[in-house]
Design an enzyme around this catalytic site. Structure first.
Site, PDB file in Angstrom:
ATOM      1  N   CYS A  87       3.322  -3.714  53.040  1.00 48.93           N
ATOM      2  CA  CYS A  87       3.567  -4.733  52.014  1.00 48.93           C
ATOM      3  C   CYS A  87       3.473  -6.134  52.610  1.00 48.93           C
ATOM      4  CB  CYS A  87       4.930  -4.533  51.385  1.00 48.93           C
ATOM      5  SG  CYS A  87       6.252  -4.802  52.546  1.00 48.93           S
ATOM      6  N   LYS A 126      16.399   8.821  47.410  1.00 52.99           N
ATOM      7  CA  LYS A 126      15.255   9.540  46.824  1.00 52.99           C
ATOM      8  C   LYS A 126      14.016   8.992  47.516  1.00 52.99           C
ATOM      9  CE  LYS A 126      12.159   9.472  44.307  1.00 52.99           C
ATOM     10  NZ  LYS A 126      10.797   9.678  44.876  1.00 52.99           N
ATOM     11  N   PHE A 136       6.117   5.305  50.131  1.00 55.53           N
ATOM     12  CA  PHE A 136       5.525   6.198  51.137  1.00 55.53           C
ATOM     13  C   PHE A 136       5.182   5.478  52.437  1.00 55.53           C
ATOM     14  CE2 PHE A 136       1.534   4.371  49.577  1.00 55.53           C
ATOM     15  CZ  PHE A 136       0.807   4.255  50.751  1.00 55.53           C
ATOM     16  N   SER A 180       5.870  -0.186  44.323  1.00 55.62           N
ATOM     17  CA  SER A 180       4.869  -1.056  43.686  1.00 55.62           C
ATOM     18  C   SER A 180       5.519  -1.917  42.603  1.00 55.62           C
ATOM     19  CB  SER A 180       3.760  -0.199  43.094  1.00 55.62           C
ATOM     20  OG  SER A 180       4.317   0.691  42.148  1.00 55.62           O
ATOM     21  N   GLU A 182       8.008  11.230  47.512  1.00 55.59           N
ATOM     22  CA  GLU A 182       7.686  12.667  47.553  1.00 55.59           C
ATOM     23  C   GLU A 182       6.466  12.954  48.423  1.00 55.59           C
ATOM     24  OE1 GLU A 182       7.560  10.516  45.120  1.00 55.59           O
ATOM     25  OE2 GLU A 182       6.187  11.075  43.497  1.00 55.59           O
ATOM     26  N   ARG A 183       5.757  11.882  48.847  1.00 57.34           N
ATOM     27  CA  ARG A 183       4.594  12.107  49.709  1.00 57.34           C
ATOM     28  C   ARG A 183       4.992  12.223  51.179  1.00 57.34           C
ATOM     29  NH1 ARG A 183       1.604   7.105  47.082  1.00 57.34           N
ATOM     30  NH2 ARG A 183       1.501   7.882  44.965  1.00 57.34           N
TER      31      ARG A 183
HETATM   32  P1  NAD Z   1       5.404   3.600  44.147  1.00 53.29           P
HETATM   33  O1  NAD Z   1       5.892   2.497  43.282  1.00 53.29           O
HETATM   34  O2  NAD Z   1       4.318   4.471  43.631  1.00 53.29           O
HETATM   35  O3  NAD Z   1       6.624   4.591  44.520  1.00 53.29           O
HETATM   36  C1  NAD Z   1       7.834   4.124  45.050  1.00 53.29           C
HETATM   37  C2  NAD Z   1       8.952   5.077  44.653  1.00 53.29           C
HETATM   38  O4  NAD Z   1       9.050   5.098  43.217  1.00 53.29           O
HETATM   39  C3  NAD Z   1       8.729   6.515  45.085  1.00 53.29           C
HETATM   40  O5  NAD Z   1       9.946   7.053  45.539  1.00 53.29           O
HETATM   41  C4  NAD Z   1       8.238   7.206  43.824  1.00 53.29           C
HETATM   42  O6  NAD Z   1       8.617   8.561  43.758  1.00 53.29           O
HETATM   43  C5  NAD Z   1       8.927   6.423  42.715  1.00 53.29           C
HETATM   44  N1  NAD Z   1       8.121   6.360  41.482  1.00 53.29           N
HETATM   45  C6  NAD Z   1       6.771   6.355  41.392  1.00 53.29           C
HETATM   46  N2  NAD Z   1       6.391   6.278  40.093  1.00 53.29           N
HETATM   47  C7  NAD Z   1       7.523   6.232  39.363  1.00 53.29           C
HETATM   48  C8  NAD Z   1       7.785   6.126  37.962  1.00 53.29           C
HETATM   49  N3  NAD Z   1       6.806   6.065  37.069  1.00 53.29           N
HETATM   50  N4  NAD Z   1       9.067   6.083  37.557  1.00 53.29           N
HETATM   51  C9  NAD Z   1      10.076   6.130  38.448  1.00 53.29           C
HETATM   52  N5  NAD Z   1       9.884   6.239  39.785  1.00 53.29           N
HETATM   53  C10 NAD Z   1       8.631   6.277  40.245  1.00 53.29           C
HETATM   54  O7  NAD Z   1       5.004   2.937  45.549  1.00 53.29           O
HETATM   55  P2  NAD Z   1       4.289   3.623  46.784  1.00 53.29           P
HETATM   56  O8  NAD Z   1       2.874   3.886  46.437  1.00 53.29           O
HETATM   57  O9  NAD Z   1       5.110   4.747  47.319  1.00 53.29           O
HETATM   58  O10 NAD Z   1       4.388   2.438  47.867  1.00 53.29           O
HETATM   59  C11 NAD Z   1       3.443   1.409  47.979  1.00 53.29           C
HETATM   60  C12 NAD Z   1       3.903   0.152  47.268  1.00 53.29           C
HETATM   61  O11 NAD Z   1       5.159  -0.267  47.768  1.00 53.29           O
HETATM   62  C13 NAD Z   1       2.955  -1.028  47.483  1.00 53.29           C
HETATM   63  O12 NAD Z   1       2.816  -1.710  46.266  1.00 53.29           O
HETATM   64  C14 NAD Z   1       3.699  -1.893  48.498  1.00 53.29           C
HETATM   65  O13 NAD Z   1       3.362  -3.253  48.474  1.00 53.29           O
HETATM   66  C15 NAD Z   1       5.111  -1.673  48.085  1.00 53.29           C
HETATM   67  N6  NAD Z   1       6.053  -1.977  49.158  1.00 53.29           N
HETATM   68  C16 NAD Z   1       6.843  -3.074  49.021  1.00 53.29           C
HETATM   69  C17 NAD Z   1       7.747  -3.421  50.021  1.00 53.29           C
HETATM   70  C18 NAD Z   1       8.648  -4.611  49.874  1.00 53.29           C
HETATM   71  O14 NAD Z   1       9.654  -4.672  50.580  1.00 53.29           O
HETATM   72  N7  NAD Z   1       8.350  -5.545  48.986  1.00 53.29           N
HETATM   73  C19 NAD Z   1       7.830  -2.625  51.173  1.00 53.29           C
HETATM   74  C20 NAD Z   1       7.009  -1.516  51.280  1.00 53.29           C
HETATM   75  C21 NAD Z   1       6.121  -1.192  50.254  1.00 53.29           C
END
Ligand code: NAD
Length: 499
Positions: free
Chosen positions: A281, A173, A149, A226, A176-177
């Site tokens: 991140c 994909k 997000f 994450s 969704e937020r």
């Molecule tokens: P998230 O892991 O909750 O979601 C990321 C994606 O995964 C979304 O599209 C979501 O729909 C999907 N998802 C969520 N739960 C899932 C599940 N149980 N099974 C399958 N798919 C699932 O992350 P977020 O809250 O959207 O983003 C924040 C996180 O992303 C932070 O931890 C941040 O550090 C990280 N981030 C990392 C980078 C990098 O390049 N390392 C860059 C940006 C953000």
């Protein structure tokens, strides 16, 4: 309230699963849209049409594909304000920051205009009698991008650019937020000349992600989010024989050496710690001053600056330094971690909890918080807070500070502020973190390098965007060709040298 859709085969498609997710304006706490959550059957249809479209796209010469990238880049530039507004509305970040989000994605598209040069193969003539060897880089087929997000424009563009420029079709994909920015980007790509079906935006949650991970047509998965989800996705994709690069969470430290310019270091911590409400991140969440005097002097500089920070809705324009966090649950989690820090003995110098903004009482705001005397065993140190909370871990020596960073589970970004070239060089060379800043707090590499962390911040091979991404989205084929004029040798059963 707006009803959102999927983008399949170059048009808006209403969801048919009967499942939806609410999209909020985090500044007001209002539901502004609902987004359909795709079923496995809807994904099957999108993937089947992407598979057909990819054949023609892969056969399109690289220069023409690059021209589509060029027009796409121009359209992103032309629609900068509209895209930034969508980013801010669904994410909550300020408009200047949202423009930066679009801009850093656009820069990846700009580099992808040069993909033909970067996709060239190799050639050796006369590798043996009448023998030439050459290699070529071919697209993988249909690939998936799954994005978080916190950068609604930048990270989808990091995925789209290299995947599409190298001849793949992509199922994106998005989170969704924050789905609206990706939907507009897909429309712009179509306007730029991308054939229908080459880019599909399919909205969804875990069901859609699992369907992508298990689908035999999907050749590669590029994930950002994450750490627990990155690890899960990497494992499931790899078990299913797919190429996967999964980028996870972070806990980024900034060392402040006694010889550092402390005013500059404090300014850097304000931007890197609190920009975008700490939802980056590459945010710095741990300040690591070396020496008690350095720590005291740094804290003295930080406090007045943090107290001046203005928190509010993006619509307030220049009057706001950062906005709300993404959800009510996220605010509760962040404020719970602050409470745990106090309970576990850290010194809370500025408490951002309980912020109330007139007219925005239902928004997901939490003010800036500053902790001092944080130790390794505390939850506020161990967990990724992903909010406007800066923690300070005091250390007695450079080696202690380096050990702290080295022992941390995450390895996305880190920085050192110092006037000493030897210390900076030693740090950059020894630290086990993927991206390092020297007197530079958020060292996100420019788009002609590649972005990626180490340790629990990334699973899989190769980095995002730049040369690594073009390698990730292509496979190498090597051809050994022989032409017979002047060659007399007959059949041989031996595996032998070519000469
Ligand atoms: P998230 O892991 O909750 O979601 C990321 C994606 O995964 C979304 O599209 C979501 O729909 C999907 N998802 C969520 N739960 C899932 C599940 N149980 N099974 C399958 N798919 C699932 O992350 P977020 O809250 O959207 O983003 C924040 C996180 O992303 C932070 O931890 C941040 O550090 C990280 N981030 C990392 C980078 C990098 O390049 N390392 C860059 C940006 C953000």
């Amino acid at each position: 309230m707006q009803d959102l859709y999927h983008w399949i085969d170059g048009r808006e498609v209403q969801g048919s699963s009967g499942r939806f997710s609410d999209v909020y304006n985090p500044a007001t706490g209002e539901i502004i849209a609902r987004v359909p959550l795709a079923s496995a059957a809807e994904l099957d249809a999108a993937i089947a049409s992407a598979e057909k479209a990819q054949i023609g796209w892969a056969a399109t010469n690289p220069q023409r594909r690059a021209r589509v990238m060029m027009r796409f880049g121009q359209l992103i530039q032309d629609n900068m304000d509209k895209l930034a507004e969508l980013v801010s509305r669904e994410h909550g970040k300020t408009l200047p920051d949202a423009r930066g989000d679009v801009q850093r994605g656009l820069e990846v598209i700009e580099v992808c205009m040069g993909a033909p040069a970067m996709l060239k193969g190799e050639f050796t003539d006369n590798a043996g009698p009448g023998i030439d060897i050459y290699s070529m880089r071919q697209p993988l087929g249909v690939v998936a991008g799954i994005t978080p997000f916190n950068f609604p424009a930048m990270i989808p563009l990091w995925k789209m650019g290299p995947a599409l420029a190298s001849g793949n079709a992509m199922i994106l994909k998005p989170s969704e937020r924050v789905p609206s920015t990706s939907l507009l980007l897909a429309k712009l790509a179509q306007e730029a000349g991308l054939p229908d079906g080459v880019l599909q935006v399919v909205n969804g949650d875990k069901d859609a992600v699992d369907a992508l991970l298990d689908h035999p047509t999907i050749q590669a998965v590029g994930f950002v989010g994450s750490t627990p989800i990155a690890q899960y996705i990497y494992g499931r994709a790899a078990t299913n024989g797919k190429r996967a690069q999964c980028f996870g969470g972070a806990k980024n430290h900034m060392l402040i050496m006694p010889d550092a310019d402390l005013d500059k270091a404090a300014d850097a911590l304000i931007g890197a710690g609190f920009g975008a409400a700490g939802e980056r991140c590459m945010a710095i969440s741990v300040a690591v001053p070396v020496g008690q005097k350095t720590a005291d002097a740094l804290i003295e500089r930080l406090i007045p600056q943090i107290e001046k920070l203005k928190v509010g809705p993006y619509t307030a324009g220049d009057d706001v330094d950062f906005g709300p966090v993404i959800t009510a649950a996220s605010k509760t989690r962040i404020e719970g971690l602050i409470a745990s820090g106090v309970e576990q003995g850290a010194k809370l110098l500025i408490d951002g909890r309980g912020l109330n903004i007139q007219g925005y009482e239902n928004g997901f705001f939490t003010g800036p918080s500053l902790f001092d005397h944080v130790t390794r065993d505390m939850d506020i140190y161990k967990e990724e807070i992903f909010g406007p909370v800066l923690t300070t871990v005091r250390t007695d020596s450079y080696q202690d500070a380096l050990d702290l960073v080295m022992d941390n589970d995450y390895g996305n970004g880190t920085a050192i502020f110092t006037a000493d070239g030897d210390t900076a060089r030693d740090f950059a060379s020894r630290v086990n973190v993927g991206m390092v800043g020297v007197n530079f707090p958020i060292p996100v590499p420019l788009s002609y390098y590649s972005f990626g962390g180490w340790k629990k911040s990334a699973f899989g091979d190769l980095n995002q965007y730049g040369p690594d991404a073009l390698r990730f989205y292509t496979k190498t084929k090597t051809v050994t060709a022989r032409w017979f004029s002047g060659i007399k040798d007959g059949a041989s059963l031996n595996f032998k040298a070519l000469d």
